[in-house]
Write a protein that holds these residues in place. Structure first.
Motif, PDB file in Angstrom:
ATOM      1  N   PRO A   1       0.854  -1.195   0.000  1.00 11.90           N
ATOM      2  CA  PRO A   1       0.000   0.000   0.000  1.00 11.90           C
ATOM      3  C   PRO A   1       0.886   1.239   0.000  1.00 11.90           C
ATOM      4  N   LEU A   2       0.634   2.155  -0.890  1.00 10.48           N
ATOM      5  CA  LEU A   2       1.505   3.316  -1.053  1.00 10.48           C
ATOM      6  C   LEU A   2       1.130   4.433  -0.088  1.00 10.48           C
ATOM      7  N   TYR A   3       1.040   4.036   1.177  1.00  5.05           N
ATOM      8  CA  TYR A   3       0.791   4.964   2.279  1.00  5.05           C
ATOM      9  C   TYR A   3       1.947   4.822   3.259  1.00  5.05           C
ATOM     10  N   PRO A   4       2.876   5.756   3.279  1.00  2.00           N
ATOM     11  CA  PRO A   4       4.022   5.609   4.176  1.00  2.00           C
ATOM     12  C   PRO A   4       3.619   5.465   5.637  1.00  2.00           C
ATOM     13  N   GLN A   5       2.624   6.262   6.051  1.00  3.44           N
ATOM     14  CA  GLN A   5       2.166   6.234   7.433  1.00  3.44           C
ATOM     15  C   GLN A   5       0.888   5.383   7.527  1.00  3.44           C
ATOM     16  N   TYR A   6       0.867   4.456   8.460  1.00  3.73           N
ATOM     17  CA  TYR A   6      -0.293   3.579   8.613  1.00  3.73           C
ATOM     18  C   TYR A   6      -1.499   4.353   9.150  1.00  3.73           C
ATOM     19  N   SER A   7      -2.675   4.032   8.625  1.00  2.00           N
ATOM     20  CA  SER A   7      -3.939   4.491   9.201  1.00  2.00           C
ATOM     21  C   SER A   7      -5.018   3.459   8.913  1.00  2.00           C
ATOM     22  N   ARG A   8      -5.963   3.369   9.800  1.00  2.00           N
ATOM     23  CA  ARG A   8      -7.124   2.506   9.571  1.00  2.00           C
ATOM     24  C   ARG A   8      -7.877   2.939   8.321  1.00  2.00           C
ATOM     25  N   THR A   9      -7.813   4.240   7.997  1.00  2.10           N
ATOM     26  CA  THR A   9      -8.579   4.780   6.876  1.00  2.10           C
ATOM     27  C   THR A   9      -7.974   4.463   5.524  1.00  2.10           C
ATOM     28  N   THR A  10      -6.709   4.046   5.513  1.00  4.31           N
ATOM     29  CA  THR A  10      -6.024   3.788   4.251  1.00  4.31           C
ATOM     30  C   THR A  10      -5.456   2.369   4.199  1.00  4.31           C
ATOM     31  N   THR A  11      -4.418   2.119   4.988  1.00  4.43           N
ATOM     32  CA  THR A  11      -3.752   0.814   4.956  1.00  4.43           C
ATOM     33  C   THR A  11      -4.692  -0.311   5.335  1.00  4.43           C
ATOM     34  N   ALA A  12      -5.426  -0.138   6.438  1.00  2.02           N
ATOM     35  CA  ALA A  12      -6.347  -1.190   6.872  1.00  2.02           C
ATOM     36  C   ALA A  12      -7.467  -1.402   5.858  1.00  2.02           C
ATOM     37  N   ALA A  13      -7.878  -0.329   5.189  1.00  2.00           N
ATOM     38  CA  ALA A  13      -8.918  -0.458   4.166  1.00  2.00           C
ATOM     39  C   ALA A  13      -8.430  -1.304   2.991  1.00  2.00           C
ATOM     40  N   VAL A  14      -7.134  -1.223   2.680  1.00  2.00           N
ATOM     41  CA  VAL A  14      -6.553  -2.070   1.631  1.00  2.00           C
ATOM     42  C   VAL A  14      -6.674  -3.542   2.028  1.00  2.00           C
TER      43      VAL A  14
END
Length: 323
Positions: free
Chosen positions: A127-140
């Motif tokens: 996932p091309l999100y350097p910083q983890y978040s439930r809204t981005t990485t977890a959604a992947v």
């Protein structure tokens, strides 16, 4: 199988984008995005009527006009830059690399199918999100799992959660800042503007804020400069409190504090998109200058820069060791 003796493939994932800069396409994209409970956790019987009755009809035409202002000849900036990343990374790795979007097309499911068709039975998800978040990485992760529910045989997966403190990522950011300074001189301040999330999510354990602050701290150490560097958060939505300080409010205040020359970078975005090209480069530029600023420079996202692709290569090689 394409020159892939170990049957390993890479799935790059980003948020997604409307297929066209039209109200209809934007509405379809926002509907899928804002239905995700990782993004908006409001009770469905309250949220869905609000989303479909007010938010989508009102926001879609406005957002479509914003997309029209940044749309490229080849399509949406996020998609154009993502495809360039995919091509560059595949070339340097010499194994299959596909793009999947959490929302819209190409979907994560279609990207997994493409990798399987290319002979991959081991897939590294980046996932091309350097910083983890439930809204981005977890959604992947959620979308990936959902896409596989009906598959009788699953590939083997590895999943990269974050890379906010990777030296190669920090170095790529620093190189982009140093190139800007070499070309245009140093500013009074460098603002690192990260996409925001509701403060409540962070209070409930989402580590995103800490990851963003850590990225800025590592960038400060890497640059080793006398230029002031500040972290802010952009793109808030709705009425509840989001992570602060807010980027737009900060830019309104800085000229009053003597900051006349400003550079701004968005480290949480791996590619330029609506939030960087329109919100930062356009809206925030206007906000700063109207407040009394004199020079405003937006430093582009890392996109398919050689340092960024080299960072991805390093991540992939490390996470596929002994596979």
């Amino acid at each position: 199988m394409e020159n892939n003796e170990n049957n390993v493939g890479v799935l790059l994932v980003n948020l997604g984008t409307p297929e066209a800069p039209t109200a209809k396409a934007v509405s379809a994209f926002l509907s899928e995005f804002l239905h995700d409970q990782r993004v908006v956790d409001m009770t469905r019987w309250l949220w869905c009527p609000l989303l479909h009755g007010i938010i989508l009809p009102v926001r879609s035409p406005k957002v479509a006009k914003l997309y029209q202002s940044v749309w490229m000849d080849e399509g949406s900036p996020l998609m154009v830059h993502s495809k360039r990343q995919q091509a560059a990374l595949e070339q340097i790795l010499d194994i299959p690399v596909e793009i999947g979007m959490t929302y819209g097309s190409p979907s994560i499911a279609s990207a997994v199918s493409a990798l399987k068709d290319r002979g991959c039975n081991k897939i590294l998800v980046l996932p091309l999100y350097p910083q983890y978040s439930r809204t981005t990485t977890a959604a992947v992760f959620d979308k990936l799992a959902k896409s596989l529910k009906d598959q009788p045989v699953l590939p083997e997966f590895r999943f990269i959660n974050h890379y906010y403190s990777e030296d190669s990522y920090i170095d790529a950011l620093a190189q982009s800042v140093e190139a800007q300074w070499a070309a245009n001189g140093k500013p009074d301040m460098l603002v690192c503007s990260y996409h925001g999330i509701p403060k409540r999510y962070a209070d409930n354990g989402d580590p995103y804020r800490e990851h963003c602050l850590a990225t800025t701290e590592k960038l400060i150490a890497r640059l080793d400069t006398d230029v002031a560097i500040k972290t802010t958060f952009q793109s808030r939505f709705g009425r509840e409190e989001w992570l602060q300080p807010y980027t737009d409010k900060t830019l309104e205040q800085l000229p009053k504090e003597g900051v006349k020359r400003l550079d701004i970078i968005s480290p949480a975005f791996s590619v330029d998109c609506l939030e960087t090209l329109e919100e930062i480069s356009d809206q925030c530029h206007e906000t700063f200058m109207e407040a009394g600023g004199e020079v405003f420079n937006f430093i582009p996202c890392l996109n398919d820069s050689p340092a960024h692709i080299a960072m991805m290569k390093q991540l992939v090689e490390r996470h596929t060791q002994n596979w």
